[in-house]
Design an enzyme around this catalytic site. Structure first.
Site, PDB file in Angstrom:
ATOM      1  N   HIS A 240      -2.432  -3.100  -3.499  1.00  0.00           N
ATOM      2  CA  HIS A 240      -3.790  -2.955  -2.989  1.00  0.00           C
ATOM      3  C   HIS A 240      -4.770  -2.757  -4.155  1.00  0.00           C
ATOM      4  O   HIS A 240      -5.876  -3.285  -4.159  1.00  0.00           O
ATOM      5  CB  HIS A 240      -3.846  -1.768  -2.021  1.00  0.00           C
ATOM      6  CG  HIS A 240      -5.062  -1.739  -1.164  1.00  0.00           C
ATOM      7  ND1 HIS A 240      -5.422  -0.653  -0.427  1.00  0.00           N
ATOM      8  CD2 HIS A 240      -6.020  -2.689  -0.932  1.00  0.00           C
ATOM      9  CE1 HIS A 240      -6.559  -0.926   0.229  1.00  0.00           C
ATOM     10  NE2 HIS A 240      -6.932  -2.149  -0.060  1.00  0.00           N
TER      11      HIS A 240
ATOM     12  N   THR B 223       0.491   5.154   1.888  1.00  0.00           N
ATOM     13  CA  THR B 223      -0.322   5.691   2.982  1.00  0.00           C
ATOM     14  C   THR B 223      -1.359   6.695   2.485  1.00  0.00           C
ATOM     15  O   THR B 223      -2.450   6.790   3.051  1.00  0.00           O
ATOM     16  CB  THR B 223       0.580   6.352   4.035  1.00  0.00           C
ATOM     17  OG1 THR B 223       1.503   7.222   3.365  1.00  0.00           O
ATOM     18  CG2 THR B 223       1.354   5.302   4.819  1.00  0.00           C
TER      19      THR B 223
ATOM     20  N   HIS C  54       0.844  -1.197   0.000  1.00  0.00           N
ATOM     21  CA  HIS C  54       0.000   0.000   0.000  1.00  0.00           C
ATOM     22  C   HIS C  54       0.878   1.246   0.000  1.00  0.00           C
ATOM     23  O   HIS C  54       2.019   1.196   0.436  1.00  0.00           O
ATOM     24  CB  HIS C  54      -0.813   0.080   1.306  1.00  0.00           C
ATOM     25  CG  HIS C  54      -1.670  -1.089   1.594  1.00  0.00           C
ATOM     26  ND1 HIS C  54      -3.029  -1.085   1.382  1.00  0.00           N
ATOM     27  CD2 HIS C  54      -1.383  -2.317   2.131  1.00  0.00           C
ATOM     28  CE1 HIS C  54      -3.545  -2.252   1.767  1.00  0.00           C
ATOM     29  NE2 HIS C  54      -2.570  -3.012   2.214  1.00  0.00           N
TER      30      HIS C  54
ATOM     31  N   GLU D 123       2.360  -0.859   4.675  1.00  0.00           N
ATOM     32  CA  GLU D 123       2.051   0.525   4.303  1.00  0.00           C
ATOM     33  C   GLU D 123       3.364   1.256   4.027  1.00  0.00           C
ATOM     34  O   GLU D 123       4.264   1.286   4.865  1.00  0.00           O
ATOM     35  CB  GLU D 123       1.292   1.239   5.433  1.00  0.00           C
ATOM     36  CG  GLU D 123      -0.162   0.819   5.566  1.00  0.00           C
ATOM     37  CD  GLU D 123      -1.079   1.485   4.522  1.00  0.00           C
ATOM     38  OE1 GLU D 123      -0.590   2.324   3.725  1.00  0.00           O
ATOM     39  OE2 GLU D 123      -2.282   1.142   4.512  1.00  0.00           O
TER      40      GLU D 123
HETATM   41 ZN   LIG Z   1      -4.018   0.542   0.457  1.00  0.00          ZN
END
Ligand SMILES: [Zn+2]
Length: 225
Positions: free
Chosen positions: A131, A26, A24, A89
């Site tokens: 993601h 942030t 991912h 993240e």
């Molecule tokens: Zn994400």
């Protein structure tokens, strides 16, 4: 690997083995704000790890617990991605707040962390995903600037397409669309546009937004193998 411990209360029981990693960004103005949110009980979101732009790596949730990073998602017909994945993240303001290149130190830390995770879990390169791959209608992280080729060079992820775009010329629309689903995307005919963008971000960013151009079609046929 040295971790900074910043526990998050946002997790529950996993109930199965880990075989995926989801990357991912942030997507907030600063890393500090993102870290606060991932540790806020009211936000009900988290990840296992958090990597700052300088390469500092924070541990928020133990790997044997189910962190809440994927949300509503699907891959190869499976829906509870949180149960089987480790979420990382990576600090970057994202498309909304000034999307920028991921610094070298940060990518080196992502690579070191993936190698560390692989000493504990069997994670195939094709199961290290964005993601946006598992939630294409809602998400675009970590986005087209993420250097997947760096991870692939270490055997940690599938490489972006680097073949000849000409190979896509003879590929039919139907076959290309079918390949999107065969690779793992949730891409029902007629509702596949978001999945196609996610595929391009991940595998052929130079074709992002170009529809089924010949490079994208070539990449899809290469990817379904
Ligand atoms: Zn994400």
């Amino acid at each position: 690997m040295k971790f900074i411990e910043e526990p998050s209360p946002n997790f529950d029981i996993r109930g199965r083995d880990v075989d995926m990693v989801i990357l991912h960004y942030t997507g907030m103005p600063t890393g500090g704000e993102a870290l606060d949110r991932l540790r806020d009980e009211a936000a009900k979101v988290s990840a296992h790890y958090f990597i700052e732009e300088n390469g500092d790596c924070y541990r928020l949730v133990a790997e044997d617990m189910r962190a809440w990073h994927a949300g509503v998602s699907a891959w190869k017909g499976e829906y509870d991605i949180n149960a089987r994945s480790i979420g990382i993240e990576i600090v970057n303001p994202g498309h909304e707040f000034g999307y920028r290149d991921f610094p070298e130190a940060q990518i080196n830390a992502v690579i070191a962390l993936l190698k560390d995770i692989r000493t504990r879990h069997a994670i195939a390169p094709e199961n290290v995903l964005a993601h946006s791959d598992i939630a294409p209608r809602r998400k675009e992280d970590p986005g087209e600037k993420f250097p997947w080729g760096r991870l692939a060079a270490e055997g940690l992820a599938v490489a972006p397409f680097e073949g000849d775009a000409k190979a896509g010329e003879a590929v039919s629309y139907d076959d290309a669309l079918k390949a999107l689903g065969q690779i793992g995307y949730d891409a029902p005919p007629g509702d596949h546009a978001a999945a196609l963008l996610a595929f391009q971000r991940r595998f052929c960013p130079e074709s992002l937004g170009q529809g089924f151009d010949r490079r994208t079609k070539a990449a899809l046929m290469a990817g379904k193998k």
